[in-house]
Design an enzyme around this catalytic site. Structure first.
Site, short mmCIF file in Angstrom:
data_model
loop_
_atom_site.label_atom_id
_atom_site.label_comp_id
_atom_site.label_asym_id
_atom_site.label_seq_id
_atom_site.Cartn_x
_atom_site.Cartn_y
_atom_site.Cartn_z
N CYS A 174 48.82 74.50 14.68
CA CYS A 174 49.04 75.95 14.72
C CYS A 174 50.38 76.31 14.08
CB CYS A 174 49.06 76.42 16.17
SG CYS A 174 47.65 75.83 17.08
N LYS A 219 49.28 87.46 15.80
CA LYS A 219 49.13 86.03 16.09
C LYS A 219 49.99 85.18 15.14
CE LYS A 219 47.79 82.02 17.07
NZ LYS A 219 47.42 81.29 18.23
N1 SAJ Z 1 58.72 71.98 19.33
C1 SAJ Z 1 60.05 71.66 19.06
N2 SAJ Z 1 61.04 72.25 19.79
C2 SAJ Z 1 60.76 73.16 20.77
C3 SAJ Z 1 59.41 73.51 21.03
C4 SAJ Z 1 58.42 72.88 20.29
O1 SAJ Z 1 60.34 70.84 18.18
O2 SAJ Z 1 61.71 73.64 21.40
C5 SAJ Z 1 57.67 71.35 18.54
C6 SAJ Z 1 56.70 70.49 19.37
O3 SAJ Z 1 57.21 69.20 19.59
C7 SAJ Z 1 55.47 70.50 18.49
C8 SAJ Z 1 55.51 71.89 17.84
O4 SAJ Z 1 56.83 72.35 18.00
O5 SAJ Z 1 55.56 69.51 17.48
C9 SAJ Z 1 54.55 72.89 18.42
O6 SAJ Z 1 54.49 72.78 19.84
P1 SAJ Z 1 54.47 74.07 20.80
O7 SAJ Z 1 54.41 73.57 22.20
O8 SAJ Z 1 55.57 74.97 20.45
O9 SAJ Z 1 53.15 74.86 20.41
P2 SAJ Z 1 51.58 74.47 20.19
O10 SAJ Z 1 51.37 74.21 18.73
O11 SAJ Z 1 51.10 73.47 21.16
O12 SAJ Z 1 50.91 75.90 20.59
C10 SAJ Z 1 51.31 77.07 19.91
C11 SAJ Z 1 51.64 78.15 20.95
N3 SAJ Z 1 52.31 79.27 20.29
C12 SAJ Z 1 53.50 79.77 20.74
O13 SAJ Z 1 54.09 79.29 21.66
C13 SAJ Z 1 54.02 80.96 20.02
C14 SAJ Z 1 50.35 78.60 21.64
O14 SAJ Z 1 50.61 79.69 22.52
C15 SAJ Z 1 49.32 79.02 20.58
O15 SAJ Z 1 48.10 79.44 21.18
C16 SAJ Z 1 49.05 77.82 19.71
O16 SAJ Z 1 50.27 77.48 19.04
C17 SAJ Z 1 47.95 78.19 18.72
O17 SAJ Z 1 46.79 77.78 18.95
O18 SAJ Z 1 48.22 78.93 17.78
#
Ligand code: SAJ
Length: 401
Positions: free
Chosen positions: A256, A202
């Site tokens: 996360c 994870k």
């Molecule tokens: N972000 C970027 N660029 C990108 C993708 C995301 O800057 O290309 C930023 C987003 O704006 C945000 C942050 O990253 O600020 C996180 O967003 P996210 O959509 O990547 O993820 P979370 O935090 O909503 O959810 C993540 C997910 N993990 C992965 O994709 C590996 C989800 O599957 C997990 O269950 C969750 O963390 C968790 O609970 O751990």
């Protein structure tokens, strides 16, 4: 008779899991330490925003399959889904896991399954067993396992069912029993391993994403220096069959990805070089963004003899959600306000905020001198902006990606 599941922690993971299981025929006893949360759920209502969750909770409560309480109860399966934040200095804080474990000790009996779903530092499932032992429970008759949640906020109800799951028991029997349980409601594959590997898996998933976003954020800073449009660059490089650069932004937020890599860094020390650097780069991107905005505002002030009004477009941690936890956009807006810059806080997904008057995005476009796109909310796409406005775009709002 239906099996009874006691879910400890009715937040973003616990409540959707409880509601889903109730709709699949399990008897659910949900537990939370916050009385208002318990009362809200028992009325069939929800205290968090997540698509479809309200329907699931309402149906579960109306059918009598989901009851919330401040205290645990006897059950066949216990699921711990409590927060695992960090203390000062990025030291992992598993206090809620320990207190949840202590809370269930009077209720666990031989043959029960105890599952830790909270994202946890390596070794936390062993800590659950140790804590139970210290409380006088004979753990040799329990099945204790880790099954990390992996759902994406905004798509939780679908991903809870469709995602593959990783199950790591502290014994092979615990793994087997826990896998059987998840197979009753997961349509994805349920993969077996041991507890420590499941915990690390994870943390690895979120660190992988953090590292890849850091790469994109570093590129965005370099491209700014070189006078290159980073979004065009990424679009072009991603046409290579083995390249998939993620998107830069104003930093990485949420509870996360901005947190979990520190669990690895804390335990790994100097050996966690890339993972630490990624965290630092993503944090730096937020500070770099603040400097960009401040410089633009100060230049405007010098040229126009008055303070610039800065529209901060978005406060949430990612597009199209109302969740402001660890949000770089909120941090940027707060910082500017604290340093006496005139900000117009725009967030279409919330109506009020304790620190700001929330301004409608159309009004902000008219009133502002500088428009800063912090979050790529759908409401902000293709807006008509007057030529005399200064635009600072950290999320490639109208770029093809
Ligand atoms: N972000 C970027 N660029 C990108 C993708 C995301 O800057 O290309 C930023 C987003 O704006 C945000 C942050 O990253 O600020 C996180 O967003 P996210 O959509 O990547 O993820 P979370 O935090 O909503 O959810 C993540 C997910 N993990 C992965 O994709 C590996 C989800 O599957 C997990 O269950 C969750 O963390 C968790 O609970 O751990």
């Amino acid at each position: 008779m239906s099996k009874k599941v006691c879910v400890i922690g009715l937040g973003y993971i616990g409540l959707p899991t409880a509601a889903l299981l109730a709709n699949r025929g399990y008897d659910i006893h949900g537990v939370d330490v916050v009385k208002s949360t318990v009362d809200t759920i028992n009325r069939g209502e929800i205290h968090i925003v997540e698509p479809e969750l309200d329907t699931f909770v309402q149906a579960a409560v109306n059918s009598g399959k989901l009851k919330a309480s401040l205290t645990p109860d006897i059950a066949d399966i216990f699921i711990i889904a409590v927060p695992t934040p960090f203390h000062e200095g990025y030291v992992p804080n598993v206090d809620y896991v320990v207190s949840a474990t202590k809370a269930i000790t009077p209720y666990v009996k031989a043959g029960d399954i105890v599952i830790l779903e909270s994202t946890s530092p390596v070794g936390t499932t062993d800590l659950v067993e140790e804590t139970l032992k210290e409380e006088g429970v004979d753990t040799s008759k329990l099945y204790i396992a880790h099954c990390p949640e992996r759902v994406l906020p905004g798509q939780i109800m679908r991903e809870l069912v469709e995602n593959d799951r990783i199950v790591g028991g502290i014994t092979p029997e615990a793994t087997e029993k826990t896998v059987e349980f998840y197979k009753t409601f997961v349509s994805g594959e349920v993969l077996s391993t041991d507890a420590r590997t499941a915990e690390m898996a994870k943390l690895t998933e979120n660190s992988f994403r953090d590292t890849n976003i850091a790469f994109a954020n570093e590129l965005s800073i370099l491209c700014d220096k070189f006078g290159i449009d980073v979004w065009e660059l990424i679009k072009l490089t991603n046409r290579h069959p083995r390249v998939n650069v993620l998107q830069p932004g104003a930093g990485v937020g949420g509870h996360c990805i901005a947190v979990d890599p520190w669990f690895i860094v804390h335990a790994g020390g100097d050996d966690a070089k890339i993972i630490r650097a990624a965290r630092e780069i993503n944090t730096y991107k937020t500070e770099w963004s603040i400097e960009k905005i401040k410089n633009a505002a100060l230049t405007f002030e010098k040229e126009n003899g008055r303070k610039a009004k800065v529209a901060c477009m978005g406060l949430a941690f990612k597009p199209d959600i109302d969740d402001l936890r660890e949000a770089p956009a909120l941090y940027i807006t707060n910082t500017l306000k604290a340093q006496d810059f005139e900000v117009l806080a725009v967030e279409p997904n919330i109506s009020t905020h304790s620190n700001f008057n929330i301004v409608n995005h159309n009004d902000a476009l008219v009133k502002a001198d500088i428009i800063v796109y912090l979050v790529a909310h759908k409401e902000f796409k293709n807006l008509k902006v007057n030529n005399d406005k200064i635009i600072i775009d950290f999320c490639g709002i109208n770029k093809e990606k």
